[in-house]
Scaffold this motif. Structure first.
Motif, PDB file in Angstrom:
ATOM      1  N   ASP A   1      43.156  37.975  28.880  1.00  0.00           N
ATOM      2  CA  ASP A   1      43.544  37.910  27.473  1.00  0.00           C
ATOM      3  C   ASP A   1      42.348  38.198  26.561  1.00  0.00           C
ATOM      4  O   ASP A   1      42.460  38.920  25.563  1.00  0.00           O
ATOM      5  CB  ASP A   1      44.124  36.533  27.169  1.00  0.00           C
ATOM      6  CG  ASP A   1      44.933  36.512  25.885  1.00  0.00           C
ATOM      7  OD1 ASP A   1      45.795  37.405  25.708  1.00  0.00           O
ATOM      8  OD2 ASP A   1      44.708  35.603  25.059  1.00  0.00           O
ATOM      9  N   GLU A   2      41.204  37.661  26.941  1.00  0.00           N
ATOM     10  CA  GLU A   2      39.988  37.882  26.146  1.00  0.00           C
ATOM     11  C   GLU A   2      39.521  39.338  26.237  1.00  0.00           C
ATOM     12  O   GLU A   2      39.073  39.923  25.244  1.00  0.00           O
ATOM     13  CB  GLU A   2      38.886  36.934  26.629  1.00  0.00           C
ATOM     14  CG  GLU A   2      39.182  35.470  26.330  1.00  0.00           C
ATOM     15  CD  GLU A   2      38.223  34.515  27.018  1.00  0.00           C
ATOM     16  OE1 GLU A   2      37.437  34.980  27.891  1.00  0.00           O
ATOM     17  OE2 GLU A   2      38.272  33.307  26.722  1.00  0.00           O
ATOM     18  N   LEU A   3      39.625  39.919  27.436  1.00  0.00           N
ATOM     19  CA  LEU A   3      39.265  41.339  27.604  1.00  0.00           C
ATOM     20  C   LEU A   3      40.151  42.233  26.746  1.00  0.00           C
ATOM     21  O   LEU A   3      39.673  43.162  26.079  1.00  0.00           O
ATOM     22  CB  LEU A   3      39.392  41.748  29.072  1.00  0.00           C
ATOM     23  CG  LEU A   3      38.275  41.366  30.029  1.00  0.00           C
ATOM     24  CD1 LEU A   3      38.666  41.720  31.461  1.00  0.00           C
ATOM     25  CD2 LEU A   3      36.970  42.069  29.659  1.00  0.00           C
ATOM     26  N   LEU A   4      41.449  41.954  26.756  1.00  0.00           N
ATOM     27  CA  LEU A   4      42.385  42.769  25.991  1.00  0.00           C
ATOM     28  C   LEU A   4      42.182  42.583  24.486  1.00  0.00           C
ATOM     29  O   LEU A   4      42.357  43.526  23.708  1.00  0.00           O
ATOM     30  CB  LEU A   4      43.822  42.421  26.382  1.00  0.00           C
ATOM     31  CG  LEU A   4      44.231  42.900  27.782  1.00  0.00           C
ATOM     32  CD1 LEU A   4      45.540  42.257  28.211  1.00  0.00           C
ATOM     33  CD2 LEU A   4      44.355  44.418  27.820  1.00  0.00           C
ATOM     34  N   ASP A   5      41.794  41.394  24.075  1.00  0.00           N
ATOM     35  CA  ASP A   5      41.520  41.165  22.654  1.00  0.00           C
ATOM     36  C   ASP A   5      40.358  42.039  22.190  1.00  0.00           C
ATOM     37  O   ASP A   5      40.411  42.643  21.105  1.00  0.00           O
ATOM     38  CB  ASP A   5      41.201  39.686  22.424  1.00  0.00           C
ATOM     39  CG  ASP A   5      41.174  39.330  20.958  1.00  0.00           C
ATOM     40  OD1 ASP A   5      42.209  39.508  20.283  1.00  0.00           O
ATOM     41  OD2 ASP A   5      40.114  38.874  20.480  1.00  0.00           O
ATOM     42  N   LYS A   6      39.319  42.136  23.012  1.00  0.00           N
ATOM     43  CA  LYS A   6      38.191  43.019  22.694  1.00  0.00           C
ATOM     44  C   LYS A   6      38.641  44.481  22.664  1.00  0.00           C
ATOM     45  O   LYS A   6      38.223  45.264  21.813  1.00  0.00           O
ATOM     46  CB  LYS A   6      37.073  42.843  23.724  1.00  0.00           C
ATOM     47  CG  LYS A   6      36.393  41.487  23.697  1.00  0.00           C
ATOM     48  CD  LYS A   6      35.359  41.385  24.811  1.00  0.00           C
ATOM     49  CE  LYS A   6      34.716  40.017  24.861  1.00  0.00           C
ATOM     50  NZ  LYS A   6      33.763  39.882  25.987  1.00  0.00           N
ATOM     51  N   TYR A   7      39.504  44.827  23.626  1.00  0.00           N
ATOM     52  CA  TYR A   7      39.959  46.210  23.727  1.00  0.00           C
ATOM     53  C   TYR A   7      40.727  46.636  22.484  1.00  0.00           C
ATOM     54  O   TYR A   7      40.518  47.734  21.951  1.00  0.00           O
ATOM     55  CB  TYR A   7      40.841  46.386  24.968  1.00  0.00           C
ATOM     56  CG  TYR A   7      41.184  47.825  25.254  1.00  0.00           C
ATOM     57  CD1 TYR A   7      40.346  48.609  26.038  1.00  0.00           C
ATOM     58  CD2 TYR A   7      42.324  48.409  24.716  1.00  0.00           C
ATOM     59  CE1 TYR A   7      40.646  49.936  26.291  1.00  0.00           C
ATOM     60  CE2 TYR A   7      42.631  49.737  24.961  1.00  0.00           C
ATOM     61  CZ  TYR A   7      41.790  50.500  25.748  1.00  0.00           C
ATOM     62  OH  TYR A   7      42.077  51.825  25.979  1.00  0.00           O
ATOM     63  N   TYR A   8      41.620  45.785  22.012  1.00  0.00           N
ATOM     64  CA  TYR A   8      42.430  46.154  20.853  1.00  0.00           C
ATOM     65  C   TYR A   8      41.592  46.244  19.573  1.00  0.00           C
ATOM     66  O   TYR A   8      41.973  46.932  18.632  1.00  0.00           O
ATOM     67  CB  TYR A   8      43.553  45.133  20.667  1.00  0.00           C
ATOM     68  CG  TYR A   8      44.611  45.239  21.749  1.00  0.00           C
ATOM     69  CD1 TYR A   8      45.171  46.464  22.096  1.00  0.00           C
ATOM     70  CD2 TYR A   8      45.038  44.109  22.440  1.00  0.00           C
ATOM     71  CE1 TYR A   8      46.123  46.567  23.092  1.00  0.00           C
ATOM     72  CE2 TYR A   8      45.999  44.202  23.438  1.00  0.00           C
ATOM     73  CZ  TYR A   8      46.532  45.433  23.766  1.00  0.00           C
ATOM     74  OH  TYR A   8      47.479  45.539  24.753  1.00  0.00           O
ATOM     75  N   LYS A   9      40.465  45.576  19.566  1.00  0.00           N
ATOM     76  CA  LYS A   9      39.599  45.622  18.386  1.00  0.00           C
ATOM     77  C   LYS A   9      38.615  46.787  18.436  1.00  0.00           C
ATOM     78  O   LYS A   9      38.220  47.324  17.400  1.00  0.00           O
ATOM     79  CB  LYS A   9      38.824  44.307  18.259  1.00  0.00           C
ATOM     80  CG  LYS A   9      39.696  43.110  17.907  1.00  0.00           C
ATOM     81  CD  LYS A   9      38.892  41.821  17.905  1.00  0.00           C
ATOM     82  CE  LYS A   9      39.776  40.623  17.563  1.00  0.00           C
ATOM     83  NZ  LYS A   9      39.019  39.343  17.630  1.00  0.00           N
TER      84      LYS A   9
END
Length: 348
Positions: free
Chosen positions: A290-298
């Motif tokens: 979830d944290e990896l994907l949050d960085k990705y979307y930003k």
């Protein structure tokens, strides 16, 4: 059957590389996967891998073709014919494809544990026994069965264990792909269960995965933890809405870049027989996703430290020789038919 299985994914990836090509960026964790395990073969113009056989692959689930990219990852590791996938039972009724997946020994789940447990146990036992050279491929068969239908095997009957068949077992612990509907149901379940829901992934189901790892413990070397992200998807959007099968196959609308992050977890480091600790372990894995994907979307990147991780980028495609192998059988079958027809009409 494994050869047929391999040719299926070769054909599918070849079609996608023509109508909806994607570039894949694979990043591996140096601490668990040696640098250079996945590399670019510039002579062939494609990615290749030296990943371990006998592994369970777990991943987040966003679009219906997630499994295609994971199966392709098995192909670059020379394991395309050794793939098994866990799927929801409704997919077994798809015309033609459903029958093919049954023949490939994919595992279909009812999502009711009392109905699934025996079937899952029998399928996993065969995978495990064949991987250790003491299964049906070595001439072994169940010696009996329980009233519930569970097969009982006698491994001592097998004298030659040299014939071993590896596997890559792919499953999505979330059980379904992320969408507006599944997110709402997931949030409701989390509130009832006193759990915290995630922002970019669904809550993973622990029972099935824990059972699978326990059954495969004698043969499985690693769990490959995979996080997938797609370009063109924003934080408040759903990949399944953007990259529908119709959009991909009919309109050629595919993600320009598929980001795949992989790390290997030794089975011995997973608390398989402590339910609470296994639950905490899996939820921690999903929290990190979830944290990896949050960085990705930003930032359109997982923002991983290049000193601790290794990245390689290449097209999602198969080798020219692989494409030729797909066409060889139908061509060789067609030639004698054409010859006989030509003789009948007097061409020769």
């Amino acid at each position: 059957m494994n050869l047929t299985k391999k040719r299926f994914i070769l054909l599918l990836v070849t079609i996608l590389s023509i109508v909806a090509p994607s570039t894949v960026r694979i990043t591996t964790e140096n601490a668990s996967i040696p640098k250079g395990t996945i590399f670019m073969n510039h002579q062939q113009g494609r990615l290749m891998s030296k990943a371990h056989p006998n592994a369970v692959v777990i991943a987040n689930h966003q679009i219906y073709t997630d499994w295609v990219f994971l199966w392709w990852l098995a192909y670059v590791s020379d394991l395309a014919g050794s793939v098994y996938i866990m799927l929801k039972k409704s997919l077994a009724s798809i015309p033609l494809l459903g029958t093919g997946m049954k023949n490939y020994n994919f595992i279909f789940m009812n999502r009711k544990w009392d109905q699934d447990k025996i079937n899952l146990a029998n399928k996993l036992d065969e995978m495990d026994l064949n991987a250790r050279g003491v299964g049906r491929i070595n001439g072994n068969s169940p010696i009996s069965g329980t009233e519930q239908g569970k097969y009982v095997w006698d491994e001592s009957k097998v004298q030659n264990t040299d014939n071993k068949w590896p596997y890559w077992f792919i499953l999505f612990p979330e059980g379904t792909n992320l969408s507006a509907g599944t997110r709402a149901k997931n949030k409701e379940f989390a509130e009832k269960s006193g759990l915290s829901s995630f922002q970019h992934v669904l809550l993973p189901r622990t029972t099935g995965l824990q059972f699978c790892l326990q059954k495969l413990q004698k043969s499985c070397d690693f769990v490959y933890d995979v996080t997938i992200a797609y370009s063109g998807v924003k934080a408040n959007e759903y990949g399944q809405d953007i990259y529908r099968l119709g959009n991909i196959l009919l309109k050629g609308k595919a993600p320009k870049l598929v980001d795949i992050y992989v790390r290997a977890i030794k089975l011995e480091d997973i608390p398989l027989y402590d339910n609470d600790k296994f639950h905490d372990w899996l939820f921690q894995v999903w929290k990190e996703k979830d944290e990896l994907l949050d960085k990705y979307y930003k930032t359109e990147s997982f923002q991983l430290d290049p000193e601790l991780n290794y990245s390689v980028t290449g097209p999602c495609k198969v080798s020219i020789l692989s494409v030729a192998s797909i066409l060889l059988f139908p061509v060789l079958t067609l030639l004698p038919i054409l010859y006989l027809l030509s003789k009948k009409v007097g061409v020769f």
